[in-house]
Design an enzyme around this catalytic site. Structure first.
Site, PDB file in Angstrom:
ATOM      1  N   LYS A   1       3.855   6.080   0.513  1.00  0.00           N
ATOM      2  CA  LYS A   1       3.691   6.893  -0.700  1.00  0.00           C
ATOM      3  C   LYS A   1       4.660   8.078  -0.706  1.00  0.00           C
ATOM      4  O   LYS A   1       5.119   8.506  -1.764  1.00  0.00           O
ATOM      5  CB  LYS A   1       2.225   7.346  -0.833  1.00  0.00           C
TER       6      LYS A   1
ATOM      7  N   TYR B   1       0.515   3.990   5.313  1.00  0.00           N
ATOM      8  CA  TYR B   1       0.240   4.197   3.884  1.00  0.00           C
ATOM      9  C   TYR B   1       0.857   5.515   3.416  1.00  0.00           C
ATOM     10  O   TYR B   1       1.535   5.572   2.384  1.00  0.00           O
ATOM     11  CB  TYR B   1      -1.275   4.183   3.649  1.00  0.00           C
TER      12      TYR B   1
HETATM   13  P1  NDP Z   1      -7.279  -2.112  -5.730  1.00  0.00           P
HETATM   14  O1  NDP Z   1      -7.158  -2.645  -4.342  1.00  0.00           O
HETATM   15  O2  NDP Z   1      -8.615  -1.949  -6.339  1.00  0.00           O
HETATM   16  O3  NDP Z   1      -6.359  -2.977  -6.721  1.00  0.00           O
HETATM   17  C1  NDP Z   1      -5.027  -3.233  -6.378  1.00  0.00           C
HETATM   18  C2  NDP Z   1      -4.489  -4.331  -7.260  1.00  0.00           C
HETATM   19  O4  NDP Z   1      -3.128  -4.569  -6.860  1.00  0.00           O
HETATM   20  C3  NDP Z   1      -5.239  -5.646  -7.060  1.00  0.00           C
HETATM   21  O5  NDP Z   1      -5.350  -6.323  -8.277  1.00  0.00           O
HETATM   22  C4  NDP Z   1      -4.338  -6.403  -6.098  1.00  0.00           C
HETATM   23  O6  NDP Z   1      -4.465  -7.807  -6.165  1.00  0.00           O
HETATM   24  C5  NDP Z   1      -2.965  -5.961  -6.588  1.00  0.00           C
HETATM   25  N1  NDP Z   1      -1.973  -6.197  -5.545  1.00  0.00           N
HETATM   26  C6  NDP Z   1      -2.006  -5.769  -4.260  1.00  0.00           C
HETATM   27  N2  NDP Z   1      -0.988  -6.286  -3.571  1.00  0.00           N
HETATM   28  C7  NDP Z   1      -0.290  -7.070  -4.429  1.00  0.00           C
HETATM   29  C8  NDP Z   1       0.852  -7.892  -4.297  1.00  0.00           C
HETATM   30  N3  NDP Z   1       1.470  -8.044  -3.131  1.00  0.00           N
HETATM   31  N4  NDP Z   1       1.302  -8.550  -5.384  1.00  0.00           N
HETATM   32  C9  NDP Z   1       0.682  -8.423  -6.575  1.00  0.00           C
HETATM   33  N5  NDP Z   1      -0.425  -7.671  -6.757  1.00  0.00           N
HETATM   34  C10 NDP Z   1      -0.905  -7.012  -5.693  1.00  0.00           C
HETATM   35  O7  NDP Z   1      -6.511  -0.704  -5.665  1.00  0.00           O
HETATM   36  P2  NDP Z   1      -6.635   0.609  -6.571  1.00  0.00           P
HETATM   37  O8  NDP Z   1      -6.850   0.259  -7.984  1.00  0.00           O
HETATM   38  O9  NDP Z   1      -7.529   1.542  -5.892  1.00  0.00           O
HETATM   39  O10 NDP Z   1      -5.163   1.185  -6.368  1.00  0.00           O
HETATM   40  C11 NDP Z   1      -4.179   1.153  -7.377  1.00  0.00           C
HETATM   41  C12 NDP Z   1      -3.091   2.131  -7.000  1.00  0.00           C
HETATM   42  O11 NDP Z   1      -3.646   3.434  -6.827  1.00  0.00           O
HETATM   43  C13 NDP Z   1      -2.385   1.814  -5.682  1.00  0.00           C
HETATM   44  O12 NDP Z   1      -1.016   2.116  -5.808  1.00  0.00           O
HETATM   45  C14 NDP Z   1      -3.023   2.770  -4.699  1.00  0.00           C
HETATM   46  O13 NDP Z   1      -2.191   3.057  -3.596  1.00  0.00           O
HETATM   47  C15 NDP Z   1      -3.228   3.977  -5.582  1.00  0.00           C
HETATM   48  N6  NDP Z   1      -4.236   4.912  -5.118  1.00  0.00           N
HETATM   49  C16 NDP Z   1      -5.531   4.499  -4.904  1.00  0.00           C
HETATM   50  C17 NDP Z   1      -6.469   5.395  -4.441  1.00  0.00           C
HETATM   51  C18 NDP Z   1      -7.881   4.995  -4.167  1.00  0.00           C
HETATM   52  O14 NDP Z   1      -8.595   5.774  -3.500  1.00  0.00           O
HETATM   53  N7  NDP Z   1      -8.357   3.862  -4.645  1.00  0.00           N
HETATM   54  C19 NDP Z   1      -6.118   6.797  -4.186  1.00  0.00           C
HETATM   55  C20 NDP Z   1      -4.745   7.123  -4.464  1.00  0.00           C
HETATM   56  C21 NDP Z   1      -3.855   6.197  -4.912  1.00  0.00           C
HETATM   57  P3  NDP Z   1      -5.280  -8.606  -4.999  1.00  0.00           P
HETATM   58  O15 NDP Z   1      -6.609  -7.921  -4.884  1.00  0.00           O
HETATM   59  O16 NDP Z   1      -5.341  -9.976  -5.534  1.00  0.00           O
HETATM   60  O17 NDP Z   1      -4.445  -8.460  -3.758  1.00  0.00           O
END
Ligand code: NDP
Length: 244
Positions: free
Chosen positions: A153, A149
């Site tokens: 990033k 991961y």
């Molecule tokens: P969530 O897991 O809550 O949501 C992620 C979303 O992205 C889901 O709707 C998921 O769909 C979708 N997604 C994942 N893989 C795919 C794919 N292959 N194709 C299409 N859609 C996809 O994550 P967060 O909201 O927490 O994270 C959002 C961003 O923030 C990410 O880039 C993450 O790395 C970043 N981030 C998050 C942190 C945290 O602590 N939460 C901290 C720092 C950064 P589905 O569930 O259907 O797979």
């Protein structure tokens, strides 16, 4: 400071849950036309119900040709939020090829691909654009079990900077937000255990994790004309974690 996206069309990836979902809703509320892309159909259906007018695209971004097909008739986009990502946590010695490939496919390769598709038509239309990539504090700081991961990033931050370099002359700005832990579905997987979350919290000067809203506000700022001189930046939304 009022932010208004009336007359702009936005694409948000990973808009089914968490930060992406709230970003899509906030963009809609501030006047943008919104296209929400995600992997699970049910999430998109409930988003469209909750937020009438939002268009949806259901595709797995790990699949290059399916993504190309899904976006082939997306139409004009002025604002792009590359938010979708996966966090597959494994100790370094246990990292699998599958986890590595899927993580890089979604977190890095798809960002490049979706951006290429969107930017090509921005350039053809001769319009300015703004792109925000959702990165992480993990791009700049080693975290246990996060070798893949963190690497995705770190790579994403460099994609952001090179995009800014190459697309600046076309008036397309590219920045990232780099949040600390946010208690979304993804955040809960890595940080629900107090044995892990407490030492992390102790290293955050503001003494708390980020709320989804903290991240959404920063994304909106970087997409808006209020940040018109900012490009190539990776903005920590981390309560000071990376500064210390
Ligand atoms: P969530 O897991 O809550 O949501 C992620 C979303 O992205 C889901 O709707 C998921 O769909 C979708 N997604 C994942 N893989 C795919 C794919 N292959 N194709 C299409 N859609 C996809 O994550 P967060 O909201 O927490 O994270 C959002 C961003 O923030 C990410 O880039 C993450 O790395 C970043 N981030 C998050 C942190 C945290 O602590 N939460 C901290 C720092 C950064 P589905 O569930 O259907 O797979």
């Amino acid at each position: 400071m009022e932010i208004n996206f009336c007359g702009r069309r936005a694409l948000v990836t990973g808009a089914g849950k968490g930060i992406g979902r709230e970003t899509a809703k906030a963009l809609r509320k501030t006047g943008a036309e919104v296209v929400a892309l995600s992997r699970s159909y049910e999430d998109l259906e409930s988003l469209a119900r909750e937020c009438p007018g939002v268009q949806t695209i259901c595709v797995d971004l790990a699949d290059w040709s399916a993504t190309e097909k899904a976006l082939s008739s997306i139409g004009p986009v002025d604002i792009l939020v590359n938010n979708a990502a996966v966090a597959i946590l494994q100790p370094f010695l246990a990292v699998t090829e599958e986890a590595f490939d899927r993580s890089f496919a979604v977190n890095v390769k798809a960002v490049l691909h979706v951006s290429q598709i969107v930017v090509h038509q921005m350039i053809e239309r001769g319009v300015p654009g703004a792109i925000v990539n959702v990165s992480s504090q993990a791009s700049q700081c080693a975290l246990l079990d996060h070798s893949v991961y963190c690497s995705t990033k770190g790579a994403l931050d460099m994609v952001t900077k090179v995009m800014a370099l190459e697309l600046g002359p076309k008036k397309i700005r590219v920045n990232s937000v780099n949040p600390t832990v946010v208690m979304t579905e993804m955040g809960r997987v890595g940080w629900s255990d107090p044995q892990k979350s407490k030492p992390m919290l102790n290293r955050i000067p503001l003494g708390r994790f980020a709320e989804v809203e903290d991240v959404v506000h920063s994304i909106l700022f970087l997409l808006s004309d209020k940040s018109s001189m900012i490009t190539g930046s990776c903005l920590p939304v981390d309560g000071g974690f990376l500064a210390c």
